[in-house]
Design an enzyme around this catalytic site. Structure first.
Site, PDB file in Angstrom:
ATOM      1  N   GLN A 196     -79.892  62.208  57.244  1.00 21.92           N
ATOM      2  CA  GLN A 196     -79.553  63.468  57.896  1.00 21.92           C
ATOM      3  C   GLN A 196     -80.680  63.888  58.833  1.00 21.92           C
ATOM      4  O   GLN A 196     -81.854  63.786  58.503  1.00 21.92           O
ATOM      5  CB  GLN A 196     -79.321  64.547  56.832  1.00 21.92           C
ATOM      6  CG  GLN A 196     -78.696  65.808  57.356  1.00 21.92           C
ATOM      7  CD  GLN A 196     -78.043  66.634  56.256  1.00 21.92           C
ATOM      8  OE1 GLN A 196     -77.713  66.124  55.190  1.00 21.92           O
ATOM      9  NE2 GLN A 196     -77.851  67.917  56.499  1.00 21.92           N
ATOM     10  N   SER A 232     -82.598  58.615  52.212  1.00 25.32           N
ATOM     11  CA  SER A 232     -81.818  59.744  51.705  1.00 25.32           C
ATOM     12  C   SER A 232     -80.324  59.476  51.882  1.00 25.32           C
ATOM     13  O   SER A 232     -79.780  58.542  51.297  1.00 25.32           O
ATOM     14  CB  SER A 232     -82.255  61.038  52.394  1.00 25.32           C
ATOM     15  OG  SER A 232     -81.646  62.157  51.814  1.00 25.32           O
ATOM     16  N   LEU A 233     -79.634  60.248  52.728  1.00 21.73           N
ATOM     17  CA  LEU A 233     -78.215  60.000  52.995  1.00 21.73           C
ATOM     18  C   LEU A 233     -77.975  58.567  53.431  1.00 21.73           C
ATOM     19  O   LEU A 233     -76.941  57.970  53.103  1.00 21.73           O
ATOM     20  CB  LEU A 233     -77.723  60.974  54.069  1.00 21.73           C
ATOM     21  CG  LEU A 233     -76.353  60.700  54.679  1.00 21.73           C
ATOM     22  CD1 LEU A 233     -75.258  60.786  53.634  1.00 21.73           C
ATOM     23  CD2 LEU A 233     -76.091  61.671  55.839  1.00 21.73           C
ATOM     24  N   ARG A 273     -70.882  64.703  48.160  1.00 18.07           N
ATOM     25  CA  ARG A 273     -72.329  64.885  47.998  1.00 18.07           C
ATOM     26  C   ARG A 273     -72.825  66.050  48.852  1.00 18.07           C
ATOM     27  O   ARG A 273     -73.593  66.896  48.387  1.00 18.07           O
ATOM     28  CB  ARG A 273     -73.048  63.595  48.388  1.00 18.07           C
ATOM     29  CG  ARG A 273     -74.574  63.655  48.325  1.00 18.07           C
ATOM     30  CD  ARG A 273     -75.157  62.310  48.756  1.00 18.07           C
ATOM     31  NE  ARG A 273     -76.610  62.268  48.700  1.00 18.07           N
ATOM     32  CZ  ARG A 273     -77.417  62.556  49.718  1.00 18.07           C
ATOM     33  NH1 ARG A 273     -76.893  62.933  50.880  1.00 18.07           N
ATOM     34  NH2 ARG A 273     -78.734  62.467  49.586  1.00 18.07           N
ATOM     35  N   HIS A 297     -83.908  66.921  47.517  1.00 19.62           N
ATOM     36  CA  HIS A 297     -84.691  65.952  46.757  1.00 19.62           C
ATOM     37  C   HIS A 297     -85.703  66.640  45.834  1.00 19.62           C
ATOM     38  O   HIS A 297     -86.870  66.262  45.765  1.00 19.62           O
ATOM     39  CB  HIS A 297     -85.367  64.936  47.685  1.00 19.62           C
ATOM     40  CG  HIS A 297     -84.393  64.046  48.383  1.00 19.62           C
ATOM     41  ND1 HIS A 297     -83.674  63.076  47.713  1.00 19.62           N
ATOM     42  CD2 HIS A 297     -83.979  64.016  49.669  1.00 19.62           C
ATOM     43  CE1 HIS A 297     -82.867  62.478  48.567  1.00 19.62           C
ATOM     44  NE2 HIS A 297     -83.019  63.033  49.750  1.00 19.62           N
ATOM     45  N   GLN A 341     -81.155  60.403  42.684  1.00 19.50           N
ATOM     46  CA  GLN A 341     -81.679  60.578  44.037  1.00 19.50           C
ATOM     47  C   GLN A 341     -81.603  62.028  44.502  1.00 19.50           C
ATOM     48  O   GLN A 341     -82.449  62.493  45.268  1.00 19.50           O
ATOM     49  CB  GLN A 341     -80.909  59.669  45.002  1.00 19.50           C
ATOM     50  CG  GLN A 341     -81.524  59.572  46.394  1.00 19.50           C
ATOM     51  CD  GLN A 341     -80.471  59.587  47.490  1.00 19.50           C
ATOM     52  OE1 GLN A 341     -79.526  60.355  47.437  1.00 19.50           O
ATOM     53  NE2 GLN A 341     -80.646  58.739  48.482  1.00 19.50           N
TER      54      GLN A 341
END
Length: 309
Positions: free
Chosen positions: A10, A90-91, A115, A203, A252
């Site tokens: 992202q 991440s994403l 998500r 996170h 995560q």
């Protein structure tokens, strides 16, 4: 030549991204159609006619970045560029899961939509009486130094979220925690601390409710064993089984992205050609920060992919 694809997360999105790949590849056009069919979002219209603000909306970002990443990987494969390993920031890890065969494409798009919804709901539920919770980039201190300061000061609701480079760590926390953290990190030698334009303290354990919701969602899905090396944000190491991948997808949400550890593991495993498969060059820059003599090749545009393949 051992090749790895790195998938951005992202923040990499921008209007019009990968539309050149859409025009050039029927397989990419089929992927766009699948994303719309499984999520209800017309990503082509969003990228072609939507505003930057619309693209920044969490659900739109989650779907569009994942689609852009996979589109880049598809065109790379069509040009004969085959990955033996994948990692995503991440994403971006969801594109890596799909490319490694852990989840089929038709499952990955609705999952990243969920998500995004879970994370947005969790962020919105947090206390804002003292200001907006969020994230800040700490520049000029090593991950070890940041960890030492956070451990010593033990500021409630403040966490390391992204280990980006040898001199950049992102922290997550409540407004009060970020203010306190910025003060002690500056005192410890941080050159700059920049508040990020994000909608929550991602996170970090502050998003525990999102992780719980995501766990229920992934428990409805079958995760296959990775078909080749897949690296984890949570551990920085290779994911061996589908069950491990499922557990790590949940962890995560509340765990830091150990990107420098993933990069080091990729280098140790002998990857000599590293490609940022997706929009932008953020990951190429982070790779260069850790390995100044090595390049990570950008591959979010057709002309960039043509130079590689």
């Amino acid at each position: 030549m051992k090749t790895a694809f790195l998938f951005p997360g992202q923040g990499a999105q921008y209007p019009g991204m990968v539309l050149d790949l859409y025009d050039a590849s029927s397989e990419v056009r089929d992927l766009f159609a699948l994303a719309q069919e499984t999520t209800g979002v017309d990503v082509h219209a969003l990228l072609a006619h939507g505003t930057e603000e619309q693209l920044k909306e969490t659900v739109n970002t989650q779907i569009s970045v994942t689609l852009a990443n996979l589109s880049a990987a598809v065109v790379l494969r069509q040009r004969g560029v085959i990955a033996q390993g994948v990692a995503g920031f991440s994403l971006g890890e969801y594109a890596a899961l799909a490319w490694a065969g852990v989840l089929p494409f038709e499952k990955i798009f609705p999952l990243v939509r969920q998500r995004g919804e879970f994370m947005a709901q969790a962020a919105q539920s947090l206390d804002r009486s003292a200001g907006e919770p969020g994230m800040a980039a700490v520049l000029g201190l090593s991950p070890e130094q940041v960890d030492a300061v956070l451990t010593k000061e033990n500021i409630p609701s403040l966490f390391a979220a992204n280990y980006n480079s040898p001199v950049q760590v992102v922290i997550s926390g409540t407004a009060e925690a970020l203010k306190s953290g910025e003060a002690v990190l500056k005192a410890a030698g941080a050159k700059r601390i920049i508040r990020l334009k994000v909608s929550g303290p991602f996170h970090s354990p502050l998003l525990k409710s999102a992780a719980q919701s995501l766990e229920q969602a992934v428990n409805q899905l079958s995760f296959a064993d990775p078909q080749f090396e897949l690296y984890s944000n949570v551990t920085g190491a290779v994911v061996r089984t589908g069950s491990e991948a499922k557990a790590l997808a949940v962890r995560q949400v509340t765990s830091p992205v150990r990107w420098t550890a993933e990069e080091a593991a990729l280098a140790t495993s002998g990857y000599t050609r590293v490609i940022e498969a997706g929009p932008g060059t953020v990951l190429a820059g982070l790779w260069k920060a850790l390995f100044p003599e090595a390049d990570c090749l950008p591959a979010g545009k057709l002309e960039q992919i043509a130079q590689i393949g």
